[in-house]
Design a protein around this motif. Sequence first.
Motif, PDB file in Angstrom:
ATOM      1  N   GLN A 249       0.609  -1.254  -0.056  1.00 62.97           N
ATOM      2  CA  GLN A 249       0.009   0.216   0.152  1.00 62.97           C
ATOM      3  C   GLN A 249       1.027   1.757  -0.010  1.00 62.97           C
ATOM      4  OE1 GLN A 249      -3.053   0.004  -0.453  1.00 62.97           O
ATOM      5  NE2 GLN A 249      -3.660  -1.811  -0.086  1.00 62.97           N
ATOM      6  N   GLU A 250       1.963   1.200   0.820  1.00 62.65           N
ATOM      7  CA  GLU A 250       3.726   1.935   0.582  1.00 62.65           C
ATOM      8  C   GLU A 250       3.791   2.969  -0.588  1.00 62.65           C
ATOM      9  OE1 GLU A 250       6.904   4.265   0.768  1.00 62.65           O
ATOM     10  OE2 GLU A 250       6.302   2.335   0.751  1.00 62.65           O
ATOM     11  N   HIS A 253       0.675   4.244  -2.905  1.00 65.15           N
ATOM     12  CA  HIS A 253       0.857   5.712  -2.939  1.00 65.15           C
ATOM     13  C   HIS A 253       2.453   6.163  -3.030  1.00 65.15           C
ATOM     14  CE1 HIS A 253      -2.999   5.123  -0.994  1.00 65.15           C
ATOM     15  NE2 HIS A 253      -2.241   4.634  -0.068  1.00 65.15           N
ATOM     16  N   THR A 254       3.253   6.326  -2.859  1.00 58.69           N
ATOM     17  CA  THR A 254       4.152   7.527  -3.822  1.00 58.69           C
ATOM     18  C   THR A 254       5.396   6.633  -4.747  1.00 58.69           C
ATOM     19  OG1 THR A 254       5.781   4.845  -2.118  1.00 58.69           O
ATOM     20  CG2 THR A 254       4.986   7.557  -0.772  1.00 58.69           C
TER      21      THR A 254
END
Length: 464
Positions: A249-250, A253-254
Motif C-alpha cells: 500500500q505504501e 501511494h509513493t
Amino acid sequence: MYWEALILVAISTVVYLFVVRRWSERKYRYPPGPRQLPLIGNLLDMAKFNHVTMRKFARQYGEIYMMTVMGQKIFVVTDIELAWDALIRKGNIFAGRPKLFIYEALQPKGGAIVFGDYGPRWKLLRKITHSALRMFGSGVQNLEEKVQREVCEMCGYFRELQGFPFYPKKRLALGVTNVIFSCLFDTHFSTEDEHLEEFQRLNEECMRLLGTGALLEVFPFMKYLPLSIHKRLKSCYDLKEKLLWPFFQEHKHTYKEGVIRDITDALITAKHQAEMEDSRVRGMLNENLIMETLGDLAVAGTDTTTEFLTWSLLYLASYPDIQTKIHQQLDDVIGRDRLPCFQDRSSLPYLEATISEIIRHSSFTNVSVPHRVRSNTTLGNHDIPENSLVFVDLRAIHHDPKHWKEPDAFDPTRFLDVEAGLLQRFKFEFPPDSSQPDLEPPVDPIPRAVLTASPYKLSVTERQ
C-alpha cells in the motif's frame, strides 16, 4: 448375519472394481512401479516417501515409475532427458498445477506464480513478473550493495562469537530475509526487528504446512474435521497479509512512473505497461494477484537460498582442502583491498564450480513441485493420462551415473575444464528431428556476492 453379509458385499465390490479397472487399463503402456493395493494404491509407500525410498525406487524401476493414491495417478521422473521432454518440449502439457486444498488455503484469493494453474492469467502474470525482474535486475550494482551490506553484518556477527561453535542457519535465514525484503520493498531491518522475526516464522510455517498438508489431499473428508491445521493455515495467511500488505500500500501511494526502487515498483510498472498494450489485461490482474506474487517471491526465495547457504557452510567445513583453494583463488584474483563484484565471476571458476557441485551433490531440494498433466500424452514409451501428477526427482538426476562420473563423490573439478582452468558448461541438445519450443528470454541472473575469505576459516566441532 446382516452385518457379515454387508461387509462381504462391500469387500467384493471393492475387489471387483479394482480388478475391472486394472483390466481396462491394460491397453495403456504405463511405466513400472511398486505394487498397488486395492483402493488405497501406494498409500503405505507414500507414508515413507523420502529421499531414501525415492533413490531405491529410481534404481529399481528406472527412468520413470508410477504410483497411485486413492485413484490418483502419480508419475516420478528420474531421467534428465525425460524431464527435459516434459518440462521443455511439452511444457504446455505439463504446465498445470493440481487444485490442492493446501494451495487454496494459503492463497484463497487466487494462486500466483508458484501455485497458480496454467492458463491466460498465469501466462500474463509470468510475463509481467519476468519483465519486472529484468527491470530490477538491470541495476546489478544496487543489488550487489544490498547483498554485501548484509554479508558484512553477518560476518560481524560471526566474528563476535570469537570461534565459539554455533548453528548458523537461523542467522543465515535472517540475513537472506533481509536481502529479500530489501529487493522487494527497498527496506532494511535490524536483526532484532520484529518484522524480520515474524517473516522468518511465516516462511518456516509455510514450509511445514506444505509438507504436512498432503494428508488432507489423500483423505479429503479430513478437510471438514476440526483439525488444528485449519487454524494454522488461517494464521499463516493472516500473518502474510499483516507483513506484506502495508508495504504494498505504501508503494502504491509513493509510486513514481519511471522510478524503479525495488521489485514492487517494477511489478507495478510492468502491470501498467501490460494494461496499455492490451485493455483486456485490466480484468485479469488485480492488487491481490500482485500481492500473492510478492509473497511467492519472498517465501520461495528465502527458503531455497537459506538452505543453499547452510549446506555450503557444511561442505566447506567438511572439505578444508577445497576451502583453502577457494581462499587462494580469491586472494589471487581479488586481493584483500576490495570486495568481489558480479564482474569477477568469470575470473573465479573454482568458486563457481564449487557452488554448482554443492547444488548437485546436496540436492537440498529433492523433488520438484507437482505438475498436473493437461491432456493425454506420452513420456518416452509410456502413456501419461490427463490430470495425472508428475514429479521430477532432482536428486536422482543429480546422481545419475549415466551423466556423472562417480556421482556420490563431491568433486568441484567435474565442472571445470582442468587444462584451461575455466568453468565448463553442461547442456542437453535437442535431437535434430525435434523443434525447440518458443520460450521467453531468460531472466537476467541474480549476482552472487562473496566477501574476501581471509581470515575466516570454517571448521566442524563435534557436539558435546
